[in-house]
Design an enzyme around this catalytic site. Structure first.
Site, mmCIF file in Angstrom:
data_model
loop_
_atom_site.group_PDB
_atom_site.id
_atom_site.type_symbol
_atom_site.label_atom_id
_atom_site.label_comp_id
_atom_site.label_asym_id
_atom_site.label_seq_id
_atom_site.Cartn_x
_atom_site.Cartn_y
_atom_site.Cartn_z
ATOM 1 N N ASN A 206 -18.369 -15.345 31.273
ATOM 2 C CA ASN A 206 -19.265 -14.324 30.748
ATOM 3 C C ASN A 206 -20.439 -14.138 31.699
ATOM 4 O O ASN A 206 -20.509 -14.800 32.749
ATOM 5 C CB ASN A 206 -19.741 -14.705 29.346
ATOM 6 C CG ASN A 206 -20.428 -16.054 29.323
ATOM 7 O OD1 ASN A 206 -21.437 -16.251 29.990
ATOM 8 N ND2 ASN A 206 -19.875 -17.005 28.576
ATOM 9 N N LYS A 333 -25.130 -17.557 11.042
ATOM 10 C CA LYS A 333 -24.831 -18.738 11.861
ATOM 11 C C LYS A 333 -25.732 -19.912 11.488
ATOM 12 O O LYS A 333 -25.292 -21.065 11.471
ATOM 13 C CB LYS A 333 -25.007 -18.402 13.345
ATOM 14 C CG LYS A 333 -23.952 -17.473 13.911
ATOM 15 C CD LYS A 333 -24.197 -17.210 15.390
ATOM 16 C CE LYS A 333 -23.155 -16.278 15.971
ATOM 17 N NZ LYS A 333 -23.392 -15.994 17.413
ATOM 18 N N LYS A 337 -23.494 -23.022 10.141
ATOM 19 C CA LYS A 337 -23.378 -24.151 11.064
ATOM 20 C C LYS A 337 -24.390 -25.260 10.765
ATOM 21 O O LYS A 337 -24.488 -26.235 11.517
ATOM 22 C CB LYS A 337 -23.523 -23.663 12.508
ATOM 23 C CG LYS A 337 -22.428 -22.679 12.907
ATOM 24 C CD LYS A 337 -22.519 -22.292 14.365
ATOM 25 C CE LYS A 337 -21.425 -21.295 14.726
ATOM 26 N NZ LYS A 337 -21.401 -20.970 16.171
#
Length: 401
Positions: A206, A333, A337
């Site tokens: 990326n 998230k 998480k």
């Protein structure tokens, strides 16, 4: 404040900024005395610093006007702190190797108070291995490195090497205890991209440059933390005062990070880890076919989620780079998480994001949020580290009570 600060000024165009630093320090109640190298006097006249500091400028190693002609010892004992701004590559090399051939280098060797250096040089000089080795030596010796910043330089080039602005330097010098809120904490930062091989030639990756993660690691080290930087492949020098572990794949990064978690107090997952890897890696270079090609992918481990699942777990900070619906994705998230904090930024916009030296962040934690405006990534990292330190200590205080 009545702090006694000895300012060393080296040769370089940034020497003009040192005059503003004297003014700001005096404004805060400090007594400032100035030592100039011969090269510095080619850029700014000593009279400028004499007028701003209220004291004669010290220029020569052997000064018959000083009692016993040992001005370097007198100055070194007088100061509560010594800062060299700008600090040239030559001065850094001298200090790293214990050389003492003029007043400034000699008093630095004689000083037993905190010593700071604010590097200022061309980006190519900053990136040279010799300069980085010297910085690592200085950090190991306890010298505190302030900056440099990244941006346009007097020579017209872009990159790391700009001296920090006088206001930033002033704040660092006057708030040593306040700006080291992570003193003694063990912190791990993951930064940069990962590469997932397709064959011996090609890989999936990326656009991450690693700049934000590296800025965070440097800011955490300046805040007093013992920092280990786990880095994917980037073209960045190692920040001074920390350990760096180089990895390539997501699996490599996962293994390196998890191996460090037994001793870590804080984990900052700033790396742009590949979500998937090829199911198979071809042993030879794949040849171009006539039609479409399909690559089977396997999901990579989720490093930040695995760290947050540990018992006990460190204070865990995640990152989210989003093209749309930033807050909902980031908060999702954070909860899914089990993170303590998440820093989210927009990508695909004109300013900030991948490859840029600037960025802005929206930071979320259970029950709260903060907006960090667009600025240089080095300054943004300082703000985020301050925020992390506040919440880290608050969480620990809650546990202990």
């Amino acid at each position: 404040m009545n702090k006694r600060i000895l300012l060393g000024v080296c040769g370089g165009i940034a020497a003009y900024k040192a005059a503003e630093l004297v003014r700001l320090l005096r404004k805060q109640g400090c007594e400032v005395r100035v030592v100039m190298t011969a090269a510095a006097r080619e850029f700014v006249a000593p009279l400028t610093f004499q007028a701003l500091s209220g004291h004669a400028v010290h220029l020569h190693l052997l000064d018959a006007g000083q009692e016993q002609a040992m001005g370097h010892i007198h100055l070194a004992r007088w100061a509560d702190a010594v800062v060299v701004a700008p600090a040239s590559a030559d001065l850094l090399a001298k200090l790293a190797h214990g050389l003492a051939d003029d007043l400034l280098s000699t008093l630095l060797l004689a000083a037993d108070c905190p010593v700071y250096v604010a590097p200022a040089m061309n980006q190519a000089m900053w990136a040279k291995p010799a300069t980085q080795r010297n910085l690592a030596t200085l950090a190991a010796d306890g010298v505190r490195v302030l900056g440099p910043a990244s941006g346009e330089q007097a020579c017209g080039e872009l990159g790391l090497g700009r001296m920090l602005e006088p206001a930033e330097l002033c704040d660092s010098l006057l708030s040593d205890d306040r700006d080291r809120p992570l003193r003694g904490a063990r912190l791990v930062v993951s930064a940069g991209p990962t590469r997932e091989a397709l064959d011996p030639v090609r890989f999936i990756s990326n656009r991450s440059s690693g700049k934000m993660g590296y800025a965070l690691a440097a800011a955490a080290a300046r805040a007093g933390a013992q920092v280990t930087l786990v880095s994917g492949p980037v073209a960045l020098p190692t920040p001074p005062g920390l350990e760096r572990i180089d990895v390539e794949t997501a699996a490599d990064m996962h293994a390196a990070v998890m191996a460090l978690m037994g001793e870590a107090d804080i984990y900052i997952g700033a790396a742009a880890v590949a979500d998937y890897r090829p199911s198979e890696i071809a042993p030879v270079k794949l040849k171009k076919g006539r039609g479409a090609s399909v690559i089977a992918l396997t999901q990579n481990p989720d490093i930040v989620a695995d760290v947050a699942a540990l018992k006990p777990k460190p204070f865990v900070v995640g990152f989210a780079a989003e093209t749309d619906d930033l807050e909902n994705y980031a908060r999702g998230k954070l909860i899914a998480k089990n993170l303590d904090m998440i820093a989210a930024n927009w990508i695909g916009r004109e300013d900030g994001g991948f490859d840029s030296d600037r960025n802005a962040l929206q930071v979320y934690w259970p029950g709260g949020a903060a907006s960090l405006a667009m600025t240089e990534k080095s300054a943004l990292a300082e703000q985020l580290i301050t925020l992390i330190a506040e919440h880290f200590h608050a969480k620990n205080s809650t546990k202990s009570s």
